[in-house]
Each structure stands twice: as structure tokens, then as C-alpha cells.
Enzyme design. Structure first.
Site, PDB file in Angstrom:
ATOM      1  N   ASP A 106     -36.345  21.632  42.648  1.00  0.00           N
ATOM      2  CA  ASP A 106     -36.095  20.493  43.550  1.00  0.00           C
ATOM      3  C   ASP A 106     -37.316  20.254  44.426  1.00  0.00           C
ATOM      4  O   ASP A 106     -37.687  19.109  44.704  1.00  0.00           O
ATOM      5  CB  ASP A 106     -34.860  20.799  44.421  1.00  0.00           C
ATOM      6  CG  ASP A 106     -34.150  19.556  44.910  1.00  0.00           C
ATOM      7  OD1 ASP A 106     -34.803  18.507  45.020  1.00  0.00           O
ATOM      8  OD2 ASP A 106     -32.945  19.633  45.216  1.00  0.00           O
TER       9      ASP A 106
ATOM     10  N   CYS B 262     -34.580  14.178  45.504  1.00  0.00           N
ATOM     11  CA  CYS B 262     -34.284  13.549  44.214  1.00  0.00           C
ATOM     12  C   CYS B 262     -35.045  12.234  44.145  1.00  0.00           C
ATOM     13  O   CYS B 262     -34.842  11.351  44.979  1.00  0.00           O
ATOM     14  CB  CYS B 262     -32.778  13.309  44.075  1.00  0.00           C
ATOM     15  SG  CYS B 262     -32.367  12.388  42.590  1.00  0.00           S
TER      16      CYS B 262
ATOM     17  N   HIS C  68     -30.120  18.552  51.966  1.00  0.00           N
ATOM     18  CA  HIS C  68     -31.442  17.951  52.167  1.00  0.00           C
ATOM     19  C   HIS C  68     -31.544  17.537  53.632  1.00  0.00           C
ATOM     20  O   HIS C  68     -30.534  17.241  54.272  1.00  0.00           O
ATOM     21  CB  HIS C  68     -31.625  16.751  51.230  1.00  0.00           C
ATOM     22  CG  HIS C  68     -31.890  17.168  49.812  1.00  0.00           C
ATOM     23  ND1 HIS C  68     -33.155  17.286  49.289  1.00  0.00           N
ATOM     24  CD2 HIS C  68     -31.046  17.525  48.811  1.00  0.00           C
ATOM     25  CE1 HIS C  68     -33.085  17.686  48.027  1.00  0.00           C
ATOM     26  NE2 HIS C  68     -31.810  17.840  47.704  1.00  0.00           N
TER      27      HIS C  68
ATOM     28  N   HIS D  88     -25.803  22.545  49.190  1.00  0.00           N
ATOM     29  CA  HIS D  88     -27.179  22.173  48.833  1.00  0.00           C
ATOM     30  C   HIS D  88     -27.580  21.030  49.761  1.00  0.00           C
ATOM     31  O   HIS D  88     -27.218  19.875  49.546  1.00  0.00           O
ATOM     32  CB  HIS D  88     -27.169  21.742  47.359  1.00  0.00           C
ATOM     33  CG  HIS D  88     -28.455  21.269  46.815  1.00  0.00           C
ATOM     34  ND1 HIS D  88     -29.256  22.045  45.998  1.00  0.00           N
ATOM     35  CD2 HIS D  88     -29.097  20.075  46.917  1.00  0.00           C
ATOM     36  CE1 HIS D  88     -30.317  21.360  45.618  1.00  0.00           C
ATOM     37  NE2 HIS D  88     -30.242  20.153  46.176  1.00  0.00           N
TER      38      HIS D  88
HETATM   39  P1  HMG Z   1     -32.013   8.402  28.637  1.00  0.00           P
HETATM   40  O1  HMG Z   1     -33.172   7.456  28.482  1.00  0.00           O
HETATM   41  O2  HMG Z   1     -30.681   7.826  28.925  1.00  0.00           O
HETATM   42  O3  HMG Z   1     -31.910   9.344  27.367  1.00  0.00           O
HETATM   43  O4  HMG Z   1     -32.414   9.459  29.757  1.00  0.00           O
HETATM   44  P2  HMG Z   1     -31.446   9.028  25.919  1.00  0.00           P
HETATM   45  O5  HMG Z   1     -30.396  10.012  25.576  1.00  0.00           O
HETATM   46  O6  HMG Z   1     -31.117   7.555  25.771  1.00  0.00           O
HETATM   47  O7  HMG Z   1     -32.763   9.299  25.073  1.00  0.00           O
HETATM   48  C1  HMG Z   1     -33.953   8.532  25.275  1.00  0.00           C
HETATM   49  C2  HMG Z   1     -35.169   9.389  24.925  1.00  0.00           C
HETATM   50  O8  HMG Z   1     -35.249  10.485  25.858  1.00  0.00           O
HETATM   51  C3  HMG Z   1     -35.089  10.032  23.545  1.00  0.00           C
HETATM   52  O9  HMG Z   1     -36.428  10.166  23.064  1.00  0.00           O
HETATM   53  C4  HMG Z   1     -34.566  11.410  23.826  1.00  0.00           C
HETATM   54  O10 HMG Z   1     -34.905  12.361  22.852  1.00  0.00           O
HETATM   55  C5  HMG Z   1     -35.253  11.721  25.129  1.00  0.00           C
HETATM   56  P3  HMG Z   1     -37.016   9.152  21.978  1.00  0.00           P
HETATM   57  O11 HMG Z   1     -36.074   9.244  20.822  1.00  0.00           O
HETATM   58  O12 HMG Z   1     -36.995   7.795  22.628  1.00  0.00           O
HETATM   59  O13 HMG Z   1     -38.398   9.692  21.734  1.00  0.00           O
HETATM   60  N1  HMG Z   1     -34.518  12.712  25.928  1.00  0.00           N
HETATM   61  C6  HMG Z   1     -35.099  13.781  26.516  1.00  0.00           C
HETATM   62  N2  HMG Z   1     -36.366  14.197  26.588  1.00  0.00           N
HETATM   63  C7  HMG Z   1     -36.608  15.339  27.273  1.00  0.00           C
HETATM   64  N3  HMG Z   1     -35.638  16.044  27.893  1.00  0.00           N
HETATM   65  C8  HMG Z   1     -34.362  15.648  27.847  1.00  0.00           C
HETATM   66  C9  HMG Z   1     -34.043  14.463  27.138  1.00  0.00           C
HETATM   67  N4  HMG Z   1     -32.899  13.803  26.931  1.00  0.00           N
HETATM   68  C10 HMG Z   1     -33.192  12.744  26.176  1.00  0.00           C
HETATM   69  N5  HMG Z   1     -33.423  16.369  28.469  1.00  0.00           N
HETATM   70  C11 HMG Z   1     -32.256  11.572  30.918  1.00  0.00           C
HETATM   71  C12 HMG Z   1     -31.504  10.485  30.175  1.00  0.00           C
HETATM   72  C13 HMG Z   1     -31.242  12.436  31.603  1.00  0.00           C
HETATM   73  C14 HMG Z   1     -33.079  12.368  29.927  1.00  0.00           C
HETATM   74  C15 HMG Z   1     -33.229  10.912  31.938  1.00  0.00           C
HETATM   75  O14 HMG Z   1     -32.510   9.978  32.697  1.00  0.00           O
HETATM   76  C16 HMG Z   1     -33.880  11.911  32.856  1.00  0.00           C
HETATM   77  O15 HMG Z   1     -34.645  12.760  32.437  1.00  0.00           O
HETATM   78  N6  HMG Z   1     -33.632  11.779  34.177  1.00  0.00           N
HETATM   79  C17 HMG Z   1     -34.223  12.666  35.169  1.00  0.00           C
HETATM   80  C18 HMG Z   1     -33.148  13.103  36.112  1.00  0.00           C
HETATM   81  C19 HMG Z   1     -33.678  14.107  37.128  1.00  0.00           C
HETATM   82  O16 HMG Z   1     -34.376  15.059  36.801  1.00  0.00           O
HETATM   83  N7  HMG Z   1     -33.313  13.903  38.422  1.00  0.00           N
HETATM   84  C20 HMG Z   1     -33.648  14.828  39.455  1.00  0.00           C
HETATM   85  C21 HMG Z   1     -32.812  16.094  39.374  1.00  0.00           C
HETATM   86  S1  HMG Z   1     -31.144  15.896  40.003  1.00  0.00           S
HETATM   87  C22 HMG Z   1     -31.310  16.242  41.690  1.00  0.00           C
HETATM   88  O17 HMG Z   1     -32.406  16.352  42.184  1.00  0.00           O
HETATM   89  C23 HMG Z   1     -30.072  16.444  42.520  1.00  0.00           C
HETATM   90  C24 HMG Z   1     -29.778  17.936  42.793  1.00  0.00           C
HETATM   91  O18 HMG Z   1     -30.882  18.551  43.434  1.00  0.00           O
HETATM   92  C25 HMG Z   1     -28.538  18.069  43.693  1.00  0.00           C
HETATM   93  C26 HMG Z   1     -28.583  17.208  44.957  1.00  0.00           C
HETATM   94  O19 HMG Z   1     -29.604  17.212  45.660  1.00  0.00           O
HETATM   95  O20 HMG Z   1     -27.553  16.587  45.221  1.00  0.00           O
HETATM   96  C27 HMG Z   1     -29.487  18.691  41.496  1.00  0.00           C
HETATM   97 MG    MG Z   2     -31.382  18.409  45.535  1.00  0.00          MG
END
Ligand code: HMG
Ligand code: MG
Length: 308
Positions: free
Chosen positions: A20, A244, A213, A211
């Protein structure tokens, strides 16, 4: 998670800085720098560390090298390294790299969930059900996050009953612990006290984490409110890094130094060595160029003191 019940007067800290913290940092650490960072956290006594995420590198480039980081982690008895995965594709990559502890996440706000991972809440929960089965079969520990639990930057107020319902679904999927995320620091101490009292009527304290922030400077106050009602696990990020990228205005997590300092000052044990932790923060800032905001870090820096 943690495996054993906390001792009376002991609080568990889950360090999320390498995930994070770094996911929203303007600087990019190399794999070697990330590993030095993580080793420093272990040396400071942290036992649960989220080391990265398996998300799309186009959206979160800072996490693109998580597989390499995981492959090169040093195994240390009693230390659990966690990786965040958004979907089956992420889980497959995590398992291939050798991840043993998996964290999944879903928001309690439809809009935030859609912006964060391009899915509805129901679609995310169905995906989590499927990947949780695969993770358990692979022998992984499983932890879940519910985001925006005290409010959403897009939708405003969130019905806490919905948060509890999602937490229930995460437990049913096999999560050993659910961490309630105040993604953009919208909670206030009274809201935290009232909401978490309700959470503890439904779930054991050891199965829940908070968790926080620190967007509006209330994270430590909110942690205290949670502590007072019986929470025993807190996520935090060294130096207060983090946020995030899909939640406008999201600032860093509550600083590990700040929460540890508060807990130690109140007589709680955390297992964290504050001077050693400050050595990690100093290195992050001085050698790696990270932006650190935790109050205790700034205090220690300005006074040159390693200890209170
Ligand atoms: P999408 O575009 O909807 O994915 O993204 P898709 O299923 O339609 O696939 C599109 C392309 O992405 C495909 O590749 C997949 O293979 C690829 P292509 O065929 O076009 O070459 N793909 C991936 N590549 C790498 N890793 C993967 C993956 N999945 C599909 N896992 C996705 C959906 C979730 C991947 C995208 O929206 C994403 O990566 N989002 C990032 C989200 C993120 O990291 N947010 C921050 C963390 S959450 C947070 O901080 C909150 C937390 O701390 C708690 C809080 O604070 O409350 C946890
Ligand atoms: Mg967080």
C-alpha cells in the site's frame, strides 16, 4: 491470522508499506531496494508484511516486479509475507512466484470497486469465492479487505450493514481475517467506535483488523477508538506512506511508527522495535527518496532521537 490469539495486552501490526505504501509513491524502488526495505521491517520485529500485489502493471507500475520480489524473499521463522491479488489471473501469478499468504480485496462502494478493479461488488465476490478455493487448495493463508467502510469519496456514506455483509462473505470464502479499510480516511472516532462495536457483536476480535488511512489526520484517534472497543490487529505503513490510486485524495496509511509509539506509550506490546523501525524509515527517505509523513518519524528526525 495471526495464528495464535493475541496475549492480553499484545497488539498485532500488519505492515503494508511495501504494497500500500509503495503503490502510490512517486518514486520507484528497485527489487534490491524493496528487499532491503522488507528485510529491515523483519529486523524491526514485524511478523506480517504485505510485500506487493499481482495487479495489472499498466495500472500500478510500482508493483510490476512483485513476482521477482517474492522469489527473492528471505524465509524467517514466524514471518508471514502477504501478497494482494485482485483476481484468478493474479492468484496464478502469485502461486507461481511462491506466495504462501494471499490477500483479496473488495469495496463496499460499487463505484469505488468499479474504478479500482473494473468489477461490480457481486462479480468481485464471485471471483474471490473461486480464487479462495484455489488458494486454500494450494495451502495459502487468506486474508480479505473490505474498502471504504466509513465512507466513499464517490458515493459518500456507506451503510455499515453492507460492510458487515461483505465481511461475512469473505469469511465464508475462507478468509481467516478481514481487514476493514478506511480507504480515504473518512471515519471519525465516534463513527469508528459505534461501527466497530457492531462488528465485534458479529465477529471475534482476532478475525478482524482495521486498515486506516490518515487523509484527515484522524487515523491515530480512530485507532484508539478501535482499541478501546477491543480491536487487536491494525494495518499500518512505515512512514505513513500509501494510498489507493483509485480513491481521490487518499493519503497514506496510519504510520507504523505512530501507532506503535501510541501502543507502547499505553503499555501494549507489539513486538516492534521502534528505533530499528526508524532506521528503516530513515533509509527509505534518505537513500530511496520516499516521502514520509508519520508524525513520529518527523519528530525523531528533527530531534535526532531514536527513542522517545
Ligand atoms: P481488467 O482490465 O478488468 O482485466 O482489469 P481483464 O480481466 O478485463 O483483463 C484485461 C487484461 O488485463 C488482460 O490482458 C488480462 O490478462 C490482464 P490482455 O489479454 O489484454 O493482454 N490482467 C492482468 N494482468 C496482470 N495481473 C492481473 C491481471 N488481471 C487481468 N492480476 C484488474 C482488472 C483488477 C487487473 C485491474 O483493474 C487492476 O489491476 N487494478 C488495480 C487495482 C489496484 O491495485 N488497486 C490498489 C490496491 S486496493 C487498495 O489499495 C485498497 C486496500 O489498501 C484497502 C483499503 O485501503 O481500503 C487493499
Ligand atoms: Mg489501503
Amino acid at each position: 491470522m495471526p495464528a495464535s490469539s493475541p496475549q492480553p495486552n499484545a497488539i498485532s501490526i500488519v505492515e503494508v508499506g511495501p504494497r500500500d505504501g509503495l503503490q502510490n509513491e512517486r518514486i520507484r524502488l528497485s527489487v534490491d531496494q524493496k528487499l532491503a526495505f522488507i528485510d529491515g521491517l523483519v529486523a524491526a520485529g514485524l511478523r506480517d508484511i504485505e510485500v506487493g500485489s499481482f495487479v495489472h502493471p499498466k495500472w500500478i507500475p510500482q508493483m510490476a516486479d512483485t513476482a521477482t520480489v517474492v522469489r527473492r524473499l528471505t524465509n524467517v521463522d514466524g514471518v508471514r509475507y502477504w501478497a494482494l491479488v485482485p483476481n484468478q489471473r493474479g492468484l496464478e501469478a502469485a502461486l507461481e512466484a511462491g506466495v504462501q499468504n494471499v490477500a483479496v480485496f473488495v469495496s463496499s462502494s460499487e463505484t469505488h470497486n468499479r474504478k479500482n478493479i473494473n468489477r461490480s461488488i457481486d462479480e468481485s465476490l464471485a471471483e474471490i469465492d473461486a480464487l479462495a478455493g484455489a488458494a486454500r487448495t494450494a495451502g495459502c493463508g487468506l486474508r480479505g479487505y473490505v474498502s471504504t467502510v466509513f465512507g466513499c469519496p464517490y458515493e459518500g456514506a456507506i451503510d455499515f450493514e453492507r460492510v458487515l455483509g461483505i465481511a461475512e462473505r469473505l469469511f465464508a470464502a475462507g478468509c481467516g481475517q478481514v481487514s476493514l479499510g478506511d480507504t480515504t480516511g473518512m471515519g471519525s472516532p465516534k463513527q469508528v467506535r459505534d461501527s466497530l462495536t457492531r462488528a465485534l457483536e458479529r465477529f471475534d476480535a482476532q478475525k478482524l483488523a482495521l486498515h486506516l488511512h490518515d487523509t484527515r489526520g484522524l487515523a491515530v484517534a480512530n485507532a484508539l477508538a478501535a482499541l478501546d472497543v477491543g480491536f487487536t490487529t491494525f494495518d499500518s505503513s512505515v512512514g505513513g506512506m500509501g494510498g489507493c490510486p483509485y480513491a481521490p485524495g487518499a493519503a497514506g496509511n496510519v504510520g507504523t511508527e505512530d501507532i506503535v509509539n501510541m501502543l507502547h506509550a499505553m503499555g501494549y506490546a507489539t513486538g516492534v522495535d521502534l528505533p530499528k523501525l526508524l532506521a528503516v524509515s530513515r533509509r527509505l527517505e534518505a537513500d530511496f527518496g520516499a516521502t514520509l509523513n508519520s508524525a513520529y518519524f518527523r519528530y525523531a528526525k528533527s530531534t535526532g532521537r531514536p527513542t522517545p
